[in-house]
Design an enzyme around this catalytic site. Structure first.
Site, PDB file in Angstrom:
ATOM      1  N   ASP A 252       0.861  -1.171   0.000  1.00 29.40           N
ATOM      2  CA  ASP A 252       0.000   0.000   0.000  1.00 29.40           C
ATOM      3  C   ASP A 252       0.900   1.224   0.000  1.00 29.40           C
ATOM      4  OD1 ASP A 252      -2.192   1.656   0.088  1.00 29.40           O
ATOM      5  OD2 ASP A 252      -3.161   0.600   1.734  1.00 29.40           O
ATOM      6  N   TRP A 253       0.314   2.378  -0.255  1.00 26.34           N
ATOM      7  CA  TRP A 253       1.110   3.594  -0.410  1.00 26.34           C
ATOM      8  C   TRP A 253       1.813   3.946   0.904  1.00 26.34           C
ATOM      9  CZ3 TRP A 253      -0.395   1.796  -4.507  1.00 26.34           C
ATOM     10  CH2 TRP A 253      -0.306   2.428  -5.746  1.00 26.34           C
TER      11      TRP A 253
END
Length: 766
Positions: A196-197
């Site tokens: 995920d970011w």
């Protein structure tokens, strides 16, 4: 739509791995920027563009991006229980993993790669990147991993995204047991695993565990750090090649998609029709005790449309699910568009229910140059610098800005912006202004400072939990008079807040709101008077994307106090009022849950929200939705109530395998289709056998769904029929979904343990 990207010639992965330099291979394993993977031009390897897409594809810009089609939220789509419809929609989320797989198949049939997330047990936002989710092996596998396992087996998505949190002591993005062991070896997963970011926390550990791609770019933990890890033999060359091969296979698969080279709005009539069907088919008829629905608009002379959600187009949730639609329809717009001329419409808000003060709309303000919207100018220097130079300028149509992913080569991480507009006061009286920020900001009205969210800051939920509380000020305005609004903003690094456990998306963000101050008692009194006068009262209440969003957890299940008072007051004078609720998740319906006679739940319904609601109210569409989750009577009845939230960095999943309504369920009969509960929710998930579900179709032709479960020689046969109120048999347009499973066993089982879906083809007797 824009020009389609020309197809590149294919590339040879084995040749690249043999001939690429160490630096080139390393570059493949992290994003190039916020929304793209890194290309290898020397080997004809293109960059892959990614985007959020749970209920529509936003594109590569949170700020000043292209407007898009917005589909209903995931729980709303799950309520359709219609795999073919979800296949057409290409929409992802839902508690029922079979429709989720249908979405993936539909999306990937176009060449687009679907990424399922967040692997796994990403169930809270509190201390999101640091919390340790502790649970039994059985609960992990049977509850939290099973949806991923089924979706992978049924649809072969192209990528899996890891979660931010830890599970049983280790971050998923660096868990060799979960990634390389379970996902790849046990389940045979062949696709890409991406973070995920900003959800990568190590170099060697994550790479060795099986994490192929760090996102976003530019890299923080690969690049030179990975070169060092290889030089020091913490990461082997074989592991590097293995990860690079997976990324190249991902790119090779993605390059087959024919997508536009330039992001632009897609607005086709067929898309609108599909969106309208999705909105209508997701609506759940919870009550129709007095047989009031469907309404015949030709018999109406007056209609009261009441409630804070009536003129609010609550089309999506917040956070990664949010996007700017190219159009939206509110319940008020949808309902009034289907009323014949001459019907009197009595509209009253009745109560306020916003979590943040509503934003300024472009129609309410104009730029200093006279154009609709607000002017925004970016600077390297603060306002104290005389004759500072404008680096970039734009016009924004809403008074909010989220700048993660925003970049300008002339700007550093710390930059400044002025947001300016001329406001024409819509009425005379007190107005409340609100300003929330990640970074720092001050609001000026006619050059007078009215809100200082710079000097002293208080932490709040704004901007994925990274920002401040909304600071407010009340000012008296005069109708028709012009006022100059100016916000002086500084980017994220100027923030005075320190928030451990919260993702830092960078850039900065701000939100400016304005609303006329109303007397709560007077607002309810006006709504009550409208309800008394009208033939029919429709009451629209619920939540919005400001209440349900990524970055924070709801602290309670209640509607705003004024809204609960409004519902009770209206039902007192109009007991046959139609209640229309909106949310993506459950909320408390006490004390009026047992008082309301007619109740529709409409979720966050996307672009066509209002039209879908009207189609159901007036009998154009049968409300065939079924709840994919339960609405408990109170938060204390939920299985996770005693355990929820991080305490000293840990949350214990004490409910084990008994998630949701399963804790409340008994199975005394031989058929698992029967749902009986100890402490019944207001509205339980799905539907019951041995009971009748009333639905309606056009021309007030009511339909009764009969479900019979017969047993022959140890086998069960399901017979499903529909008949009209007049005894006619036929189709109502609904999409039935039936599950079977064991109910009584020596080993404790949940209702869906080992459950199998009976396909639509099993209803041949209809």
């Amino acid at each position: 739509m824009g020009e389609i990207c020309p197809r590149r010639e294919d590339f040879d992965i084995d040749y690249i791995l043999k001939n690429a330099s160490l630096l080139e291979k390393v570059s493949l394993l992290a994003g190039y920027d916020f929304w793209h993977t890194a290309p290898l031009p020397r080997f004809n390897v293109p960059s892959v563009r990614v985007s959020d897409g749970p209920n529509g594809v936003r594109g590569t810009k949170f700020f000043d991006g292209v407007r898009a089609a917005c589909l209903p939220c995931g729980t709303g789509l799950a309520a359709t229980w219609d795999q073919s419809l979800l296949y057409d929609a290409g929409v992802l989320i839902g508690q029922d993993v079979y429709p989720t797989a249908a979405y993936i198949r539909g999306a990937q049939s176009t060449g687009v790669i679907s990424t399922i997330k967040h692997f796994a047990a990403n169930d809270q936002e509190h201390e999101r990147i640091s919390v340790n989710a502790v649970m039994s092996e059985r609960a992990l596998r049977e509850v939290h991993l099973l949806p991923f396992q089924i979706a992978i087996a049924d649809s072969a998505p192209g990528a899996v995204m890891t979660c931010y949190n830890k599970v049983n002591g280790q971050h998923l993005s660096e868990s060799k047991e979960m990634l390389d062991g379970l996902l790849r070896r046990e389940w045979g997963w062949k696709g890409l695993i991406m973070s995920d970011w900003f959800g990568t926390y190590s170099t060697a550990e994550a790479l060795n565990a099986g994490l192929d791609l760090e996102m976003p770019g530019p890299t923080r933990l690969r690049g030179p750090l990975l070169e060092l890890a290889i030089s020091s033999r913490k990461v082997s060359r074989a592991t590097l090649d293995e990860r690079a091969r997976t990324v190249l296979e991902f790119v090779q698969r993605a390059r087959k998609a024919e997508v536009s080279a330039v992001e632009s709005t897609r607005d086709f009539p067929e898309d609108r029709r599909l969106n309208r069907k999705l909105a209508a088919d997701s609506i759940v008829l919870l009550k129709n005790e007095s047989g009031l629905l469907p309404l015949n608009p030709q018999t109406l002379t007056s209609v009261a449309l009441i409630g804070p959600n009536m003129k609010t187009a609550a089309f999506c949730g917040g956070g990664s699910a949010s996007l700017q639609p190219y159009y939206s329809t509110s319940p008020y717009q949808g309902i009034t568009s289907q009323l014949p001329p001459g019907v009197e419409v009595l509209y009253e808000t009745g109560a306020t229910s916003y979590a943040f003060i509503p934003e300024l709309a472009a129609s309410e303000v104009r730029t200093p140059e006279g154009q609709p919207g607000l002017g925004m100018r970016f600077y390297r220097d603060p306002p104290s610098v005389q004759e500072r130079r404008v680096v970039e300028e734009t016009i924004i149509q809403e008074s909010s800005w989220q700048l993660m992913g925003f970049s300008n080569p002339e700007l550093d991480r710390l930059f400044h912006a002025d947001i300016e507009a001329e406001l024409i006061a819509p009425a005379t009286g007190p107005f409340q202004f609100g300003l929330a920020v990640y970074g720092s900001a001050s609001l000026f009205l006619d050059d007078q400072l009215i809100i200082d969210n710079t000097t002293v800051q208080r932490g709040g939920t704004f901007f994925f939990g990274k920002g401040t509380l909304e600071e407010t000020a009340t000012v008296d305005l005069v109708q028709g008079q012009s006022y100059q609004i100016k916000v002086q903003f500084a980017s994220g690094p100027s923030s005075k807040l320190v928030k451990p456990g919260v993702v830092n998306f960078g850039g900065g963000a701000g939100r400016l709101g304005m609303v006329q101050v109303v007397d709560p008692e007077r607002a309810i009194a006006r709504a009550v008077e409208a309800a008394k006068r009208a033939d029919i009262t429709i009451l629209g209440v619920g939540l919005t994307r400001d209440h349900e969003s990524e970055g924070f957890d709801r602290s309670h299940m209640d509607l705003p106090p004024a809204v609960a008072s409004l519902v009770t007051a209206v039902l007192d004078v109009a007991p046959d009022a139609i209640l229309l609720t909106q949310s993506g998740t459950p909320f408390s319906m006490l004390p009026w849950a047992d008082l309301v006679k007619t109740h529709l739940h409409a979720w966050f319904g996307g672009n066509e929200l209002g039209n879908g609601i009207a189609d159901v109210l007036f009998g154009v569409v049968n409300p065939s939705g079924k709840l994919p989750l339960s609405f408990p009577r109170r938060i204390e009845d939920t299985p996770t109530y005693l355990n929820f939230g991080s305490e000293r960095g840990q949350v214990t999943y004490g409910e084990g395998i008994y998630v949701g309504y399963k804790l409340l369920r008994k199975s005394p009969t031989s058929c698992a289709l029967s749902i009986r509960v100890r402490s019944a929710p207001v509205h339980p998930c799905c539907f019951r056998s041995n009971s009748l579900l009333t639905r309606f179709v056009p021309q007030a032709r009511f339909v009764v769904h009969l479900l019979c479960v017969l047993r022959f020689d140890g086998r069960h046969r399901v017979r499903y029929t529909e008949c009209s109120k007049l005894g006619r048999r036929g189709r109502s347009g609904s999409s039935p979904a039936v599950y079977r499973g064991r109910s009584n066993n020596v080993v404790n089982r949940t209702s869906h343990q080992g459950a199998q879906r009976i396909s639509k083809g099993g209803f041949a007797a209809r």
